[in-house]
Write an enzyme that holds these catalytic residues in place. Sequence first.
Site, mmCIF file in Angstrom:
data_model
loop_
_atom_site.group_PDB
_atom_site.id
_atom_site.type_symbol
_atom_site.label_atom_id
_atom_site.label_comp_id
_atom_site.label_asym_id
_atom_site.label_seq_id
_atom_site.Cartn_x
_atom_site.Cartn_y
_atom_site.Cartn_z
ATOM 1 N N CYS A 54 0.857 -1.188 0.000
ATOM 2 C CA CYS A 54 0.000 0.000 0.000
ATOM 3 C C CYS A 54 0.894 1.239 0.000
ATOM 4 O O CYS A 54 2.113 1.119 -0.167
ATOM 5 C CB CYS A 54 -0.968 -0.008 1.185
ATOM 6 S SG CYS A 54 -0.173 0.057 2.805
ATOM 7 N N ARG A 63 -3.169 -0.473 5.588
ATOM 8 C CA ARG A 63 -3.805 -1.557 4.832
ATOM 9 C C ARG A 63 -2.918 -2.776 4.598
ATOM 10 O O ARG A 63 -3.352 -3.917 4.848
ATOM 11 C CB ARG A 63 -4.305 -1.032 3.474
ATOM 12 C CG ARG A 63 -5.448 -0.067 3.571
ATOM 13 C CD ARG A 63 -5.667 0.686 2.279
ATOM 14 N NE ARG A 63 -4.529 1.549 1.979
ATOM 15 C CZ ARG A 63 -4.378 2.265 0.887
ATOM 16 N NH1 ARG A 63 -5.308 2.207 -0.051
ATOM 17 N NH2 ARG A 63 -3.318 3.025 0.723
ATOM 18 N N ASP A 123 -8.328 4.227 1.505
ATOM 19 C CA ASP A 123 -7.243 4.408 2.466
ATOM 20 C C ASP A 123 -7.797 4.885 3.822
ATOM 21 O O ASP A 123 -8.305 6.006 3.925
ATOM 22 C CB ASP A 123 -6.253 5.446 1.907
ATOM 23 C CG ASP A 123 -4.935 5.396 2.651
ATOM 24 O OD1 ASP A 123 -4.933 4.953 3.820
ATOM 25 O OD2 ASP A 123 -3.917 5.781 2.063
HETATM 26 P P1 4NP Z 1 -1.635 2.931 4.103
HETATM 27 O O1 4NP Z 1 -2.134 4.342 4.665
HETATM 28 O O2 4NP Z 1 -1.160 3.192 2.686
HETATM 29 O O3 4NP Z 1 -2.854 2.065 4.119
HETATM 30 O O4 4NP Z 1 -0.546 2.466 5.038
HETATM 31 C C1 4NP Z 1 -1.328 5.496 4.654
HETATM 32 C C2 4NP Z 1 -0.453 5.720 5.690
HETATM 33 C C3 4NP Z 1 0.343 6.869 5.691
HETATM 34 C C4 4NP Z 1 0.239 7.768 4.647
HETATM 35 C C5 4NP Z 1 -0.638 7.527 3.606
HETATM 36 C C6 4NP Z 1 -1.415 6.385 3.611
HETATM 37 N N1 4NP Z 1 1.027 8.956 4.659
HETATM 38 O O5 4NP Z 1 0.861 9.785 3.742
HETATM 39 O O6 4NP Z 1 1.876 9.121 5.519
#
Ligand code: 4NP
Length: 152
Positions: free
Chosen positions: A8, A14, A123
Amino acid sequence: MIKVLFVCLGNICRSPMAEYVFKDMLKKSGEEENFYVDSAATSTEEIGNSVHYGTRNKLKQMNIECGNHKARRITKQDYEKFDYIIAMEERNIIDIERIVGKDIKGKIYKLLDFSDYPRDIADPWYTGNFDKTYDDIVQGLNGFMKYLNKAN
Ligand code: 4NP
């Protein structure tokens, strides 16, 4: 040994949720020794960080073990090492190919493409809805399991 990498954007919400839920499913079906499972990010934002508390809480609620996770970024070597590289949303696939190159071996998938209703997993970093993320991930993993049972 089947090697599966969930991917992800940040590798804190995720993809680690998919990693630990899948490991739990494998444990319960007695198949964990046949698999190597990991997860990774496309971005550098969260490298070294542990699982987001929303994912941690949901996994705890479901009685699923959440290991000593440290977010890491996908590498070109991962593309060679893993058999299945499973993204959460379309954007991840574009970002993965920017890092590993074009998917010439056909290893990159989107998790909910294994379900009856192919779509992205929103997300939870933005939506805050980790229950929905969990339900989507379980749906995708059940479809992936079915796919593996047919393929092997
Ligand atoms: P993930 O969620 O892709 O599901 O782990 C996110 C976690 C952090 C960030 C973006 C999405 N971020 O921009 O830091």
